[in-house]
Design a protein around this motif. Sequence first.
Motif, PDB file in Angstrom:
ATOM      1  N   HIS A  82      72.269  82.153   4.750  1.00  0.00           N
ATOM      2  CA  HIS A  82      71.436  82.979   5.623  1.00  0.00           C
ATOM      3  C   HIS A  82      71.009  84.286   4.952  1.00  0.00           C
ATOM      4  O   HIS A  82      71.796  84.943   4.264  1.00  0.00           O
ATOM      5  CB  HIS A  82      72.165  83.263   6.931  1.00  0.00           C
ATOM      6  CG  HIS A  82      72.168  82.094   7.860  1.00  0.00           C
ATOM      7  ND1 HIS A  82      73.175  81.856   8.763  1.00  0.00           N
ATOM      8  CD2 HIS A  82      71.271  81.081   8.025  1.00  0.00           C
ATOM      9  CE1 HIS A  82      72.908  80.753   9.449  1.00  0.00           C
ATOM     10  NE2 HIS A  82      71.750  80.265   9.013  1.00  0.00           N
ATOM     11  N   ASP A 114      63.840  81.069   6.421  1.00  0.00           N
ATOM     12  CA  ASP A 114      64.954  81.814   6.985  1.00  0.00           C
ATOM     13  C   ASP A 114      64.804  83.313   6.727  1.00  0.00           C
ATOM     14  O   ASP A 114      65.131  84.146   7.584  1.00  0.00           O
ATOM     15  CB  ASP A 114      66.270  81.295   6.385  1.00  0.00           C
ATOM     16  CG  ASP A 114      67.478  81.971   6.982  1.00  0.00           C
ATOM     17  OD1 ASP A 114      67.791  81.678   8.150  1.00  0.00           O
ATOM     18  OD2 ASP A 114      68.095  82.806   6.298  1.00  0.00           O
ATOM     19  N   GLU A 118      64.908  85.780   9.859  1.00  0.00           N
ATOM     20  CA  GLU A 118      66.008  86.722  10.090  1.00  0.00           C
ATOM     21  C   GLU A 118      65.556  88.172  10.018  1.00  0.00           C
ATOM     22  O   GLU A 118      66.062  89.014  10.762  1.00  0.00           O
ATOM     23  CB  GLU A 118      67.140  86.456   9.101  1.00  0.00           C
ATOM     24  CG  GLU A 118      67.817  85.111   9.351  1.00  0.00           C
ATOM     25  CD  GLU A 118      69.282  85.121   8.994  1.00  0.00           C
ATOM     26  OE1 GLU A 118      69.706  85.941   8.149  1.00  0.00           O
ATOM     27  OE2 GLU A 118      70.015  84.313   9.573  1.00  0.00           O
ATOM     28  N   ASP A 197      71.988  76.851  13.221  1.00  0.00           N
ATOM     29  CA  ASP A 197      71.961  75.923  12.085  1.00  0.00           C
ATOM     30  C   ASP A 197      73.272  75.147  11.980  1.00  0.00           C
ATOM     31  O   ASP A 197      73.650  74.682  10.903  1.00  0.00           O
ATOM     32  CB  ASP A 197      71.710  76.692  10.782  1.00  0.00           C
ATOM     33  CG  ASP A 197      70.348  77.357  10.771  1.00  0.00           C
ATOM     34  OD1 ASP A 197      69.336  76.638  10.881  1.00  0.00           O
ATOM     35  OD2 ASP A 197      70.296  78.595  10.675  1.00  0.00           O
TER      36      ASP A 197
END
Length: 322
Positions: A82, A114, A118, A197
């Motif tokens: 992440h 991602d 994020e 996820d």
Amino acid sequence: MAARPFASSQDTAPTEQTLEVLADGVYALTAQGDPNVGAVEGEEFVVCIEALATPVAAAKWLARLREHTDKPVRYLVLSHYHAVRVLGASAFDADVVVAHENTRALVAERGAQDWASEFARMPRLADGAASVPGLTWPTLTFSDRLVIDLGGDRGDLVLQYHGRGHTEGDITAWLPRHRILFAGDLVEAQAALYTGDAFHREWATTTLDRVAALGAEQLVGGRGEVSRGRSAVDAAIATTRGFLEILLREVDAVQRRGGTLREAFDAAHAALVDDFGSWPIFEHCLPFDVSRAWDELAGVERPVIWTAERDQEVWAQLQGRA
């Protein structure tokens, strides 16, 4: 009723960071529900655990660490892929960047999406976003277990894969000599679980069983306070497992009776909010958690890639009103 602001987009207040010395040469930096990071001193080098979201944010952590040690960073260990965990990697100038082989594959498959997702969800963590030079790529990967000899009488740091959980590639960093575990986001202590996820069923059973079997006496989770003492460690693992079990139970019940995703969200929220609703980013995480749980229970084996556009769609559907 008014819609909730998207994810953590309005969470702009600074958090207080605390550097904790867990044992001689073993450090954790916690920050009121923000991602935790750590470091372990070897005889001649340092192993850093997690990289934060940007080089600017990482440099601030390294400045704190340098108050305790000036040894060079030989290894940077990434617990999973992440963006808020990995994109600060360039600040460490590490000789080796270590992750699970699945994590490298996930960076290739969905790292760019991602990153955008994020940073939009948690803009406060993207301190100095322009300093990120690109995706972070591991230079050393493994499948099951990798042991780093810390040198002298400092023992080993054992990196281990316990099975799918928070993502397909989560690893822990274990110091057998001190019985200290850096668990990444496989365990949270008084901080909400993000499971967008995840592989909930495997995580809640065999993966957490293997983490618990290590018998840690101190545990640094992905977020939240350091768990100190065996009872606190066991409680953090049990609470993490409990969240997953309740989430699965409520979503499954709605799905089995032919209900909707929104009904599953409402049911999960009602079942979780009393015990978990005061935890950091609970409201932020839950729409994405329920969406992935719904897919998994419907037979979608691997998580659908989160894009900034999909984030907004799911948020509007599930958190569009208070």
